[in-house]
Design a protein around this motif. Structure first.
Motif, mmCIF file in Angstrom:
data_model
loop_
_atom_site.group_PDB
_atom_site.id
_atom_site.type_symbol
_atom_site.label_atom_id
_atom_site.label_comp_id
_atom_site.label_asym_id
_atom_site.label_seq_id
_atom_site.Cartn_x
_atom_site.Cartn_y
_atom_site.Cartn_z
ATOM 1 N N ASP A 76 0.830 -1.208 0.000
ATOM 2 C CA ASP A 76 0.000 0.000 0.000
ATOM 3 C C ASP A 76 0.861 1.253 0.000
ATOM 4 N N MET A 77 2.033 1.169 0.640
ATOM 5 C CA MET A 77 2.970 2.293 0.603
ATOM 6 C C MET A 77 3.798 2.137 -0.661
ATOM 7 N N ASP A 78 3.104 2.245 -1.796
ATOM 8 C CA ASP A 78 3.746 2.024 -3.081
ATOM 9 C C ASP A 78 4.304 3.329 -3.635
ATOM 10 N N ALA A 79 4.745 3.283 -4.874
ATOM 11 C CA ALA A 79 5.349 4.473 -5.477
ATOM 12 C C ALA A 79 4.365 5.634 -5.520
ATOM 13 N N SER A 80 3.111 5.348 -5.875
ATOM 14 C CA SER A 80 2.126 6.424 -5.981
ATOM 15 C C SER A 80 1.793 7.022 -4.617
ATOM 16 N N SER A 81 1.691 6.186 -3.581
ATOM 17 C CA SER A 81 1.411 6.696 -2.234
ATOM 18 C C SER A 81 2.566 7.554 -1.742
ATOM 19 N N TYR A 82 3.774 7.115 -2.019
ATOM 20 C CA TYR A 82 4.961 7.867 -1.642
ATOM 21 C C TYR A 82 4.934 9.246 -2.305
ATOM 22 N N ILE A 83 4.597 9.251 -3.589
ATOM 23 C CA ILE A 83 4.568 10.514 -4.335
ATOM 24 C C ILE A 83 3.440 11.406 -3.829
ATOM 25 N N GLY A 84 2.274 10.800 -3.555
ATOM 26 C CA GLY A 84 1.154 11.572 -3.022
ATOM 27 C C GLY A 84 1.491 12.216 -1.690
ATOM 28 N N ALA A 91 -10.065 -6.473 -14.547
ATOM 29 C CA ALA A 91 -8.970 -6.385 -15.514
ATOM 30 C C ALA A 91 -8.676 -4.937 -15.877
ATOM 31 N N ILE A 92 -9.733 -4.138 -16.090
ATOM 32 C CA ILE A 92 -9.539 -2.731 -16.435
ATOM 33 C C ILE A 92 -8.868 -1.985 -15.285
ATOM 34 N N THR A 93 -9.337 -2.269 -14.068
ATOM 35 C CA THR A 93 -8.737 -1.639 -12.891
ATOM 36 C C THR A 93 -7.274 -2.027 -12.757
ATOM 37 N N ASP A 94 -6.976 -3.296 -13.022
ATOM 38 C CA ASP A 94 -5.590 -3.763 -12.963
ATOM 39 C C ASP A 94 -4.698 -2.987 -13.921
ATOM 40 N N MET A 95 -5.197 -2.744 -15.132
ATOM 41 C CA MET A 95 -4.399 -2.018 -16.121
ATOM 42 C C MET A 95 -4.038 -0.627 -15.613
ATOM 43 N N PHE A 96 -5.027 0.049 -15.007
ATOM 44 C CA PHE A 96 -4.762 1.369 -14.449
ATOM 45 C C PHE A 96 -3.808 1.281 -13.255
ATOM 46 N N THR A 97 -3.957 0.216 -12.470
ATOM 47 C CA THR A 97 -3.090 0.062 -11.295
ATOM 48 C C THR A 97 -1.656 -0.208 -11.722
ATOM 49 N N TYR A 119 3.950 1.880 -12.767
ATOM 50 C CA TYR A 119 4.994 2.188 -13.751
ATOM 51 C C TYR A 119 5.226 3.692 -13.865
ATOM 52 N N LEU A 120 4.147 4.473 -13.712
ATOM 53 C CA LEU A 120 4.315 5.928 -13.681
ATOM 54 C C LEU A 120 5.172 6.337 -12.481
ATOM 55 N N GLY A 121 4.874 5.739 -11.327
ATOM 56 C CA GLY A 121 5.639 6.059 -10.120
ATOM 57 C C GLY A 121 7.101 5.700 -10.265
ATOM 58 N N SER A 147 4.549 15.346 -17.150
ATOM 59 C CA SER A 147 3.173 15.151 -16.674
ATOM 60 C C SER A 147 3.035 13.980 -15.710
ATOM 61 N N LEU A 148 4.137 13.310 -15.383
ATOM 62 C CA LEU A 148 4.056 12.078 -14.609
ATOM 63 C C LEU A 148 3.409 12.274 -13.245
ATOM 64 N N ILE A 149 3.860 13.284 -12.476
ATOM 65 C CA ILE A 149 3.340 13.481 -11.119
ATOM 66 C C ILE A 149 1.852 13.814 -11.160
ATOM 67 N N ALA A 150 1.442 14.704 -12.058
ATOM 68 C CA ALA A 150 0.028 15.066 -12.170
ATOM 69 C C ALA A 150 -0.824 13.843 -12.488
ATOM 70 N N LEU A 151 -0.365 12.984 -13.386
ATOM 71 C CA LEU A 151 -1.119 11.790 -13.759
ATOM 72 C C LEU A 151 -1.243 10.830 -12.591
ATOM 73 N N VAL A 152 -0.183 10.665 -11.815
ATOM 74 C CA VAL A 152 -0.233 9.789 -10.643
ATOM 75 C C VAL A 152 -1.303 10.268 -9.669
ATOM 76 N N LEU A 153 -1.341 11.555 -9.387
ATOM 77 C CA LEU A 153 -2.308 12.091 -8.436
ATOM 78 C C LEU A 153 -3.736 11.991 -8.958
ATOM 79 N N TYR A 154 -3.929 12.231 -10.241
ATOM 80 C CA TYR A 154 -5.267 12.087 -10.818
ATOM 81 C C TYR A 154 -5.737 10.631 -10.763
ATOM 82 N N LEU A 155 -4.819 9.695 -11.002
ATOM 83 C CA LEU A 155 -5.186 8.285 -10.940
ATOM 84 C C LEU A 155 -5.518 7.858 -9.512
#
Length: 416
Positions: A31-39, A101-107, A112-114, A351-359
């Motif tokens: 849960d403390m993944d790349a996106s959480s760290y960035i957030g 499956a769709i949720t997995d793709m976004f996850t 990968y963005l993180g 745009s990487l950080i903005a996309l992570v937060l929007y996701l």
């Protein structure tokens, strides 16, 4: 109960705890993944200690949701997809598999963005490194079993904890007299509510539910095959302890990350978001020029733990829902994560950080289906047996469901 009997009971419980240890803790560390760290880093950089109160409150829904996922796993000793297929039919299982499956793709995409942000911080090209990470990920999940992958991932989680604590130590705790250090700071601005929603989205992700709803029971099944059996009520007790400790530790790590990044200078940046390079300066006071590399490697490691957990949890559920042979699981892993890799390679790095937060905000809404699915299964006595949800537990779960979704909805609407 006499002293000797109590001592034997404690020893037995301790032994069982060690045998069962892993799934709940691992998913919490993922849960403390790349996106959480960035957030958390973005929150600290822009709001200081302003959302610490939220992160502490979110311990409760995190525990409640993951506890039900673990309870279902113990009751059924099957993966979530298999439970749905056996009890609700192939058509329902197929309908469940599609949004999964769709949720997995976004996850996969957010991880990968993180990691892409981590690579950008280190000054490495995404075009060469992301494909390498993808290949390593696929090789691990197709050639290694869960139990084999568990130990190194747990060691990595410990390293990440130490790194986060070190980060806070390096930066130092700001005095409460500082405007950025007010832990109850509330700013009725679009940026504030945007980050509030992103932090809610970082707490519980769909892959966490799928993983814990599969891994705990499967581990018990593997143990029983070698002659080790733990009764259901004791398994639940152990799982609850591990889940609670993991939930507390995870959110404390978010708090530590937010505090560590408070005061990171980024005034020169006209955008609302701090840049990867600005975030990479968090360890400059102690690590100097090595700061971007230490922070970047930490983000990549965090993202990699999540990648493995997604594959070993959520993708399991999809394969089981569609009754795909275990020999063909690798195809699910490849097809789900490949679009994420391609997307990262064609996105503008700025745009990487903005996309992570929007996701992260988007993930709050993807929780609706799996959380309802958990509730439907958890209250089904035919499936759950003695572990079926009580009325009090059911009411608490639904209250947490409403809290999570409504908080995100209010935050999104307010920030528009």
């Amino acid at each position: 109960m006499d002293a000797n009997a109590l001592s034997k009971r404690k020893k037995l419980l301790s032994k069982d705890t060690l045998l069962m240890f892993g799934p709940a803790w691992l998913v919490m560390m993922a849960d403390m993944d790349a996106s959480s760290y960035i957030g958390a880093a973005q929150t600290g950089a822009t709001l200081g200690y302003g959302l610490i109160w939220l992160m502490l409150i979110l311990i409760i829904p995190l525990y409640v949701v993951q506890e039900l996922a673990g309870r279902i796993s113990i009751a059924t000793r099957s993966g979530l997809g298999e439970v749905v297929r056996k009890n609700y039919g192939k058509k329902v299982a197929s309908l469940v598999a599609m949004p999964m499956a769709i949720t997995d793709m976004f996850t996969y995409g957010i991880e990968y963005l993180g990691m892409g942000i981590g690579l950008e911080i280190m000054g490495l090209s995404l075009y060469y490194t992301i494909p390498v990470i993808y290949i390593i990920h696929i090789l691990i999940v197709t050639r290694k079993r869960y139990c084999q992958a568990e130990k190194p991932l747990l060691i990595i989680s410990l390293i990440l904890i130490i790194a986060l604590l070190a980060s806070l130590f390096y930066r130092g705790i700001m005095p409460l007299s500082s405007p950025m250090a007010n832990p109850v700071l509330i700013k009725p601005t679009a940026g504030y509510f945007f980050l509030l929603a992103a932090n809610v989205g970082a707490v519980i992700m769909p892959f966490m539910i799928f993983f814990q709803a599969s891994a705990t029971g499967l581990k018990l099944t593997d143990m029983s095959k070698i002659g080790i059996s733990i009764k259901s009520h004791r398994s639940v007790k152990i799982m609850r302890r591990e889940t609670l400790v993991g939930a507390i530790v995870t959110e404390l790590l978010m708090v530590i990350a937010e505090m560590a990044f408070t005061g990171i200078p980024h005034a020169a940046n006209s955008s609302f978001f701090a840049t990867p390079q600005e975030l990479g300066k968090v360890l400059v006071p102690i690590a100097g020029d090595l700061s971007p590399f230490i922070f970047g490697i930490g983000i990549i490691a965090a993202g990699f733990i999540a990648l493995i957990t997604i594959s070993l949890g959520s993708a399991w559920g999809i394969a089981e829902s569609l009754n795909i042979s275990k020999k063909s699981y690798w195809l699910v892993y490849v097809l789900e994560s490949l679009p994420a890799v391609i997307a990262v390679l064609i996105i503008n790095p700025s745009s990487l950080i903005a996309l992570v937060l929007y996701l992260l905000i988007f993930f709050v809404f993807t929780l609706v289906a799996p959380m309802i699915m958990l509730w439907v299964i958890g209250r089904n006595k035919k499936i759950m047996g003695e572990l079926v949800l009580s009325r009090k537990n059911e009411a608490l779960y639904m209250a947490m469901f409403i809290l999570i979704v409504s908080t995100a909805v209010i935050a999104v609407v307010t920030s528009l």
